[in-house]
Each structure stands twice: as C-alpha cells, then as structure tokens.
Design a protein around this motif. Structure first.
Motif, mmCIF file in Angstrom:
data_model
loop_
_atom_site.group_PDB
_atom_site.id
_atom_site.type_symbol
_atom_site.label_atom_id
_atom_site.label_comp_id
_atom_site.label_asym_id
_atom_site.label_seq_id
_atom_site.Cartn_x
_atom_site.Cartn_y
_atom_site.Cartn_z
ATOM 1 N N TYR A 1 21.059 102.374 -27.364
ATOM 2 C CA TYR A 1 19.823 103.090 -27.672
ATOM 3 C C TYR A 1 19.370 102.800 -29.106
ATOM 4 O O TYR A 1 18.169 102.625 -29.375
ATOM 5 N N GLU A 2 20.329 102.752 -30.032
ATOM 6 C CA GLU A 2 19.985 102.471 -31.423
ATOM 7 C C GLU A 2 19.407 101.066 -31.560
ATOM 8 O O GLU A 2 18.432 100.845 -32.285
ATOM 9 N N ASN A 3 20.002 100.103 -30.859
ATOM 10 C CA ASN A 3 19.514 98.735 -30.915
ATOM 11 C C ASN A 3 18.114 98.621 -30.304
ATOM 12 O O ASN A 3 17.246 97.917 -30.822
ATOM 13 N N LEU A 4 17.896 99.340 -29.205
ATOM 14 C CA LEU A 4 16.575 99.330 -28.574
ATOM 15 C C LEU A 4 15.522 99.932 -29.496
ATOM 16 O O LEU A 4 14.407 99.401 -29.616
ATOM 17 N N ALA A 5 15.888 101.024 -30.159
ATOM 18 C CA ALA A 5 14.954 101.653 -31.093
ATOM 19 C C ALA A 5 14.629 100.703 -32.247
ATOM 20 O O ALA A 5 13.466 100.593 -32.665
ATOM 21 N N GLY A 6 15.642 100.006 -32.757
ATOM 22 C CA GLY A 6 15.423 99.041 -33.829
ATOM 23 C C GLY A 6 14.546 97.887 -33.392
ATOM 24 O O GLY A 6 13.667 97.429 -34.142
ATOM 25 N N THR A 7 14.767 97.413 -32.177
ATOM 26 C CA THR A 7 13.940 96.320 -31.643
ATOM 27 C C THR A 7 12.478 96.752 -31.537
ATOM 28 O O THR A 7 11.564 96.003 -31.910
ATOM 29 N N ASN A 8 12.252 97.962 -31.044
ATOM 30 C CA ASN A 8 10.878 98.471 -30.933
ATOM 31 C C ASN A 8 10.217 98.592 -32.299
ATOM 32 O O ASN A 8 9.024 98.281 -32.458
ATOM 33 N N GLN A 9 10.981 99.042 -33.288
ATOM 34 C CA GLN A 9 10.440 99.157 -34.643
ATOM 35 C C GLN A 9 9.983 97.802 -35.167
ATOM 36 O O GLN A 9 8.878 97.666 -35.708
ATOM 37 N N VAL A 10 10.845 96.804 -35.045
ATOM 38 C CA VAL A 10 10.527 95.475 -35.567
ATOM 39 C C VAL A 10 9.332 94.880 -34.831
ATOM 40 O O VAL A 10 8.432 94.284 -35.445
ATOM 41 N N HIS A 11 9.265 95.049 -33.519
ATOM 42 C CA HIS A 11 8.129 94.525 -32.760
ATOM 43 C C HIS A 11 6.819 95.193 -33.193
ATOM 44 O O HIS A 11 5.782 94.516 -33.329
ATOM 45 N N ARG A 12 6.864 96.489 -33.401
ATOM 46 C CA ARG A 12 5.653 97.194 -33.859
ATOM 47 C C ARG A 12 5.234 96.707 -35.242
ATOM 48 O O ARG A 12 4.030 96.542 -35.524
ATOM 49 N N ALA A 13 6.222 96.482 -36.111
ATOM 50 C CA ALA A 13 5.916 96.002 -37.462
ATOM 51 C C ALA A 13 5.291 94.610 -37.420
ATOM 52 O O ALA A 13 4.333 94.318 -38.153
ATOM 53 N N ASP B 1 20.469 90.543 -36.884
ATOM 54 C CA ASP B 1 19.669 89.724 -35.975
ATOM 55 C C ASP B 1 18.189 90.108 -35.994
ATOM 56 O O ASP B 1 17.304 89.237 -36.028
ATOM 57 N N LEU B 2 17.906 91.401 -35.968
ATOM 58 C CA LEU B 2 16.510 91.842 -35.934
ATOM 59 C C LEU B 2 15.780 91.493 -37.233
ATOM 60 O O LEU B 2 14.610 91.088 -37.208
ATOM 61 N N LEU B 3 16.478 91.638 -38.348
ATOM 62 C CA LEU B 3 15.847 91.306 -39.624
ATOM 63 C C LEU B 3 15.682 89.794 -39.787
ATOM 64 O O LEU B 3 14.734 89.343 -40.433
ATOM 65 N N VAL B 4 16.591 89.001 -39.222
ATOM 66 C CA VAL B 4 16.420 87.550 -39.233
ATOM 67 C C VAL B 4 15.157 87.174 -38.460
ATOM 68 O O VAL B 4 14.357 86.329 -38.891
ATOM 69 N N PHE B 5 14.959 87.816 -37.317
ATOM 70 C CA PHE B 5 13.737 87.580 -36.525
ATOM 71 C C PHE B 5 12.498 87.997 -37.314
ATOM 72 O O PHE B 5 11.509 87.258 -37.380
ATOM 73 N N PHE B 6 12.548 89.177 -37.930
ATOM 74 C CA PHE B 6 11.400 89.674 -38.692
ATOM 75 C C PHE B 6 11.077 88.729 -39.845
ATOM 76 O O PHE B 6 9.907 88.414 -40.091
ATOM 77 N N ALA B 7 12.103 88.260 -40.550
ATOM 78 C CA ALA B 7 11.884 87.337 -41.667
ATOM 79 C C ALA B 7 11.296 86.014 -41.170
ATOM 80 O O ALA B 7 10.441 85.414 -41.842
ATOM 81 N N GLY B 8 11.736 85.552 -39.992
ATOM 82 C CA GLY B 8 11.197 84.318 -39.444
ATOM 83 C C GLY B 8 9.713 84.426 -39.138
ATOM 84 O O GLY B 8 8.928 83.501 -39.414
ATOM 85 N N VAL B 9 9.298 85.552 -38.560
ATOM 86 C CA VAL B 9 7.879 85.775 -38.300
ATOM 87 C C VAL B 9 7.111 85.868 -39.608
ATOM 88 O O VAL B 9 6.024 85.279 -39.761
ATOM 89 N N PHE B 10 7.680 86.590 -40.564
ATOM 90 C CA PHE B 10 7.016 86.771 -41.850
ATOM 91 C C PHE B 10 6.832 85.429 -42.561
ATOM 92 O O PHE B 10 5.780 85.176 -43.171
ATOM 93 N N GLU B 11 7.840 84.561 -42.506
ATOM 94 C CA GLU B 11 7.726 83.223 -43.110
ATOM 95 C C GLU B 11 6.523 82.474 -42.552
ATOM 96 O O GLU B 11 5.751 81.865 -43.297
ATOM 97 N N ARG B 12 6.379 82.481 -41.241
ATOM 98 C CA ARG B 12 5.297 81.744 -40.598
ATOM 99 C C ARG B 12 3.926 82.319 -40.953
ATOM 100 O O ARG B 12 2.951 81.573 -41.129
#
Length: 240
Positions: free
Chosen positions: A79-91, A222-233
């Motif tokens: 549940y915590e991982n799902l909540a974190g994933t939703n946060q990053v996707h919304r951001a 993992d989620l922050l690596v994904f977020f940073a990758g999107v932010f880089e682009r």
C-alpha cells in the motif's frame, strides 16, 4: 390413578456436547479453547509423559503468528509503494502542464512540492553565470546556481565516493547555500543528479523535508530515479 413422571431436563453439559458435535469448528477455530483443551489433556496424562503433539502445535502456532506478521508487513509495504507511485505520477503530470520555464519552476516549488509532501524543492544548475545576475534572480529561490563541480561535491560531501543517481540522507552541512532561510528547518533530503544532455553542465534536483525520517538511506529509490529521469527530459526541452 396414573402416575406421570416429569420429563427429564437435559443438563447444560449435554446441550454443550450436542452443540460441539453439530458444529465442531466452533472449538477448532478458537485458539484459546484449543489451548485449554490441550492443557487439560496434559494434566490428565501426568508429568512423566512428553506430549509431542502439543509441542508440535505450539511450534505451528508460532510459525503461523510469524507468517501473519509477515503478511501484514507485505500488505502495508504494498500500500505504501502504491501510494508513493501515485504521488510521483501526479507530480509528473503537473510538471507537464506549464507553458513556459518560469511557470515550470513555480509549479515545481508549489503544487509538485505539495503532492510530494516536501517542504522545499531546489533545482541546482552548474553555470559560469554569476549568481547575482538579474535574470537568475527573477526565477525565484527554487533555482540555485553554483560553479562547475559543485553538484558532485554536494552529493558526496567531498568524499571519494561514487555519485549515485539518487542520494537519501539527513541534511548536509552545506544546506545553507541550498535552502537559504529554510536551512535551519530542513532535516532530511533527497538529492537527484541530473544529466542535462551533451555539452551541458550537470545539475541537481533536491527535495528537502522538515521530517528527519522522510528520506532515509535504507529506503528504495526506484520512484525517485523515475521522477529524476522525467525531470531531466523536461529540462533538456526547456534548455534546448
């Protein structure tokens, strides 16, 4: 004259016996009752008899308790991982909305910070432009500039360590330059190294929190690596 005898009233023990025979799962599903029955059986067997069945049941109960604890832990982590994933996707979706770079930075320090539940967001860019340049100052406190080589030094704190894509830690000693007036309140941070493309100096995306436990080295990145990758682009598009 006929004599009538009163009908026998079944005792409580008989009623209980009939209930148990008709629905034995009432006993089998109740751990406390089963323990009491086993204890009574042990007392009847005497002290010189080793009840291997009872020992086996105790061990099985211990294993069941451990499995239940593990099961609850796995569910909580999921549940915590799902909540974190939703946060990053919304951001990420919020970062895609601005039409210009100034609005992009305002969204980063405003709505994105709220979604990620952090108290400060900083974009650090290595540049040869003076920090007092009016064009830089107009972009607000979210943008921090530093001389070439600062990013790697901030990530490693000057130690001879590999620069990881994401670093989670308690606040660094150099927080004053990054957070300014907020530095005294920051207690933990996530530092993401940014590759802004060929021919460009690197940067950092830094999330600061007043909660000392929000970002810890033991957490997954993992989620922050994904977020940073999107932010880089996105940054490459704005800088392109």
């Amino acid at each position: 004259m006929s004599t009538q005898f009163p009908r026998a009233i079944p005792s409580m023990a008989d009623e209980l016996r009939e209930k148990i025979i008709s629905a034995p799962e009432m006993i089998l599903d109740d751990q406390d009752v089963m323990r009491a029955l086993i204890a009574a059986d042990e007392r009847a067997s005497g002290t010189n008899v080793v009840d291997l069945r009872g020992i086996a049941m105790e061990r099985l109960e211990e294993r069941l308790d451990r499995l239940e604890d593990t099961h609850r832990g796995v569910i909580a982590a999921a549940y915590e991982n799902l909540a974190g994933t939703n946060q990053v996707h919304r951001a990420v979706l919020k970062l895609l909305e601005p039409a210009n770079f100034t609005a992009f930075l305002a969204t980063l320090s405003g709505e994105v910070a709220e979604i990620l539940r952090v108290d400060a967001v900083r974009l650090l860019l290595e540049t040869k432009v003076e920090a007092e340049d009016p064009a830089v100052k107009r972009l607000g406190e979210v943008l921090v500039t530093a001389e070439p080589g600062f990013a790697d030094g901030y990530v490693t704190l000057g130690r001879n360590l590999p620069v990881r894509p994401v670093t989670l830690r308690q606040i660094s000693p150099d927080g004053g330059m990054i957070y300014g007036a907020q530095a005294d309140f920051m207690r933990s941070e996530a530092v993401m190294k940014l590759d802004l493309g060929p021919g460009r100096l690197p940067g950092l995306l830094i999330l600061g929190a007043e909660d000392p436990h929000l970002f810890r080295p033991s957490q997954g990145t993992d989620l922050l690596v994904f977020f940073a990758g999107v932010f880089e682009r996105l940054m490459r598009r704005w800088l392109g």
